[in-house]
Write an enzyme that holds these catalytic residues in place. Sequence first.
Site, PDB file in Angstrom:
ATOM      1  N   CYS A  71       1.666  -6.139  -5.890  1.00  0.00           N
ATOM      2  CA  CYS A  71       0.560  -5.600  -6.823  1.00  0.00           C
ATOM      3  C   CYS A  71       0.951  -3.796  -6.915  1.00  0.00           C
ATOM      4  CB  CYS A  71      -1.022  -5.461  -6.297  1.00  0.00           C
ATOM      5  SG  CYS A  71      -1.793  -6.995  -6.188  1.00  0.00           S
TER       6      CYS A  71
ATOM      7  N   HIS B  14      -5.199   0.699  -7.549  1.00  0.00           N
ATOM      8  CA  HIS B  14      -4.341   0.397  -6.648  1.00  0.00           C
ATOM      9  C   HIS B  14      -2.810   1.217  -6.542  1.00  0.00           C
ATOM     10  CE1 HIS B  14      -3.735  -3.804  -4.534  1.00  0.00           C
ATOM     11  NE2 HIS B  14      -4.309  -3.137  -3.683  1.00  0.00           N
TER      12      HIS B  14
HETATM   13 CA   LIG Z   1      -0.907  -8.688  -7.891  1.00  0.00          CA
END
Ligand SMILES: [Ca+2]
Lengths: 503, 503
Positions: free
Chosen positions: A61, A124
């Site tokens: 991610c 993120h």
């Molecule tokens: Ca991911």
Amino acid sequence: SADPAKRLSDERPNFIIMLMDDMGYGDLGVMGEPNRETPNLDQMARDGVLYPEFYTGAAICSPSRAAMLTGRLPVRNGFYSTNNFGHNAYTPQEIVGGISDDEILLPELLKKAGYTTALVGKWHLGHRPQYHPMDHGFDTWFGAPNCHFGPYDDKETPNIPVYRDRNMMGRYFEDFQIDRKSGESNYTRLLADEAVSFLQSQVNASAPFFLLWTPDASHAPHYASKEFLGKSRRGLYGDAMMELDHSVGRILNALRDNNMTNTLVFFSSDNGAALVDKGHGGSNGRLLCGKQTTFEGGFRVPTIAWWPGQAAPGTVSHQVGTQMDLFTTFTQLAGQPIPDDRVVDGIDLTENLRDGSITDRSVFFYRGDLLMAARVGHYKSHIWTFTTPPEELGNGTDHCPGMSIANLTTPEQINRTDTPVVIDLSRDPGEMYQLPTYTDEYQTEVNKMYKVITDHVTDMVKGRPALDWCDQAVMNWSPSGCEALNDCLTPPKSDPYRCYWPH
Amino acid sequence: SADPAKRLSDERPNFIIMLMDDMGYGDLGVMGEPNRETPNLDQMARDGVLYPEFYTGAAICSPSRAAMLTGRLPVRNGFYSTNNFGHNAYTPQEIVGGISDDEILLPELLKKAGYTTALVGKWHLGHRPQYHPMDHGFDTWFGAPNCHFGPYDDKETPNIPVYRDRNMMGRYFEDFQIDRKSGESNYTRLLADEAVSFLQSQVNASAPFFLLWTPDASHAPHYASKEFLGKSRRGLYGDAMMELDHSVGRILNALRDNNMTNTLVFFSSDNGAALVDKGHGGSNGRLLCGKQTTFEGGFRVPTIAWWPGQAAPGTVSHQVGTQMDLFTTFTQLAGQPIPDDRVVDGIDLTENLRDGSITDRSVFFYRGDLLMAARVGHYKSHIWTFTTPPEELGNGTDHCPGMSIANLTTPEQINRTDTPVVIDLSRDPGEMYQLPTYTDEYQTEVNKMYKVITDHVTDMVKGRPALDWCDQAVMNWSPSGCEALNDCLTPPKSDPYRCYWPH
Ligand SMILES: [Ca+2]
Ligand SMILES: [Ca+2]
């Protein structure tokens, strides 16, 4: 602030990136998924451009998202760690670091170009105040800074907050429910509602916009709204797919209904399907291995572009693309110069979108800051091989379940720089068949690859690693806005340690 | 003989089966093939019904074709051998046997119903005179009785003949060239020309027709016409795919151009891709293993139905189908009764085609006459597991390259009847994840499967095995018509022996 005259003269397109989380190459009907859960995405492909050879910047991610938004490989923008050799790192809530102020993000450039910029969904790139998306180019934000793991006890570990702009609105599992037993959550619907509301707010705007829409229902723990629960033939993951697809349809319809079709939309996924979910996660179709790996199943992602009137409908483009290209393409289309004080890995896809022309380019597959493989033309050379560390395999984690290919799917990290494994991805996207080393074809391709890698490594200026340090004290104990909600928690004493990255 | 009045009153559809050879589940663009070589088939799917859960009757050519044309499993129609336990048999040119006169073939029933019947392409149900397709229901034939292996020396082994109707026209590698070095052959074009000519001959016909079109360019050794050589991104196999797809387009266009769209067309493949071709053959996409095996990669095949005005365009049907259903469906649509003196395994798909309704049905996976697995609902239970015999693996043959799943991809034949391996094919079409035996779900499905298998086995009347005996003397030395061509060869003395089936 609407200025119709300016609006009419500004023919620059709006931009939307729909970035899925852990959705695999094989999860769309148009990519062969037999249960065909994605009629809206399949239609989007018929109305747009399907890219069967499109890659993320990383197989996990945070580095993937950092690459997309900076147009630069994680090894350059600092989204890696040196703690564990050739392992992936990301941004759990105990991470100290985040996106560097020295990086220039796509929304920053678009904002400078006059665009209105919105993030709806997962960020993120760091959850501490200095990494807030609104300090890195976004005008507005609805979503969470980390994955929706939990529920936690708010003592050892706080639940992850959901923000509107600068302030938290509540926490997952408390104010934003995800029923871990039934899988029910209305969070994807909230994110779709937010996206549609944002679009409606732009109908009479004088400036073009950029929307980054990042739902995470396809990342474990999977969830879906009541309306979709049990509707698929694949369990909760399939239900989540159906809701995400439905939401894509809502967003495209909002564009059509509001005559906002001068919008370039890219649909993609931040990395391949997480095969450790053992049949409860997504599918990478015919590709090898999954998330965390530098095989095609980790890096190659389902990707569709949609741009009515500009990109020919029903196109399948064999352009080798990466998500870093969105940085370059959108920046150019917005009329901004590409930063020239740093290496940008993205290429401009505008001509490809408009007339199908193909640009030759190489792709580099890193795990952490270790260059593992390179794609040159339609050949991929693996100079390091590594699947799942043996100790993790012993724990039941496996990034390549059922797949076992000699010299390639090695649990150990093996340096093959002297004799790389070379694969022709055109005939063998599943990386099953290796070119025999005694062939001329092998020698030709290895030599090409050595040259490309030498150039790449010679140019390389590694960013300062942002993901080395962890500290329980930096977790989401007291996010901005917690006072108003009476939801501030007390952090433990700061005790920084080097994060451990198992993969 | 055209009778427009009769023609108008006869609303029974024409039928075409386009049966490919060794083409895999993942070889069509619409099934996710990244190189997208099949625009005509992808369009056919958009105009028709795509069946992502469609099976052959066997994982190898001859038994598969025998099953399709008799509507019955090979274990019933005799297309198996008892020489090698649980191994597949077929009809190489040294085979003594062929399709039994006791079997009723689809073209025989359609002929009885007044249809004109034509075979264009490979037959593969026996090459000796008594097995000639024109003695088993076809009015006309252009094609070969066996695979296009070779070239042979015409001393130890004769080259395979190509027939027009009762007489040979020449032989592969002599009169019908396949350049083994370049892969060039115009044979697919010949077969497409023949199909189109046949359709044109039927434009003013008073009777409906049945065309079985069985090109074999996707079976090794692969070949393509000059026009297609080098045109794909996958080498010769991809070139062959592009030519086959082009030919499908020609045939469908011939139907449209001649107002013959009351034609039900099925496109399918006789078995999964042959993975022993090591990257030079087709792809089974996400499915496990390939041709010869009872895994999904052996049995599940790309299948499209096309029936303008009757089957809704753009449908994806989750009906579990088998090629034996074509026997039942076409017979019913032709107004003929299904034979009631024998078990027929096919079901009628007419309602499914017309309104999408789903019929519950089980699928049985045999290797030779050994029942290896059964699909009941969306669960598949493996009661025997077997991939590639160890001695064949030692020879470099592998039906499951790169795939290794505990308890499932066993080189040895292992009886698991006591504790079958159970897989949920809806969420796991790749057969990667086994249901844990301690779960209620496992117990429920195993019990259902036991009952279905018990009923199946109790009913079973095995056909007399047709593929036990071989003899060099029966090879294609002097096919009918060889005298006129001065191409008769002298057979060796008859010396029958039990055929050896290595897989
Ligand atoms: Ca991911
Ligand atoms: Ca075959």
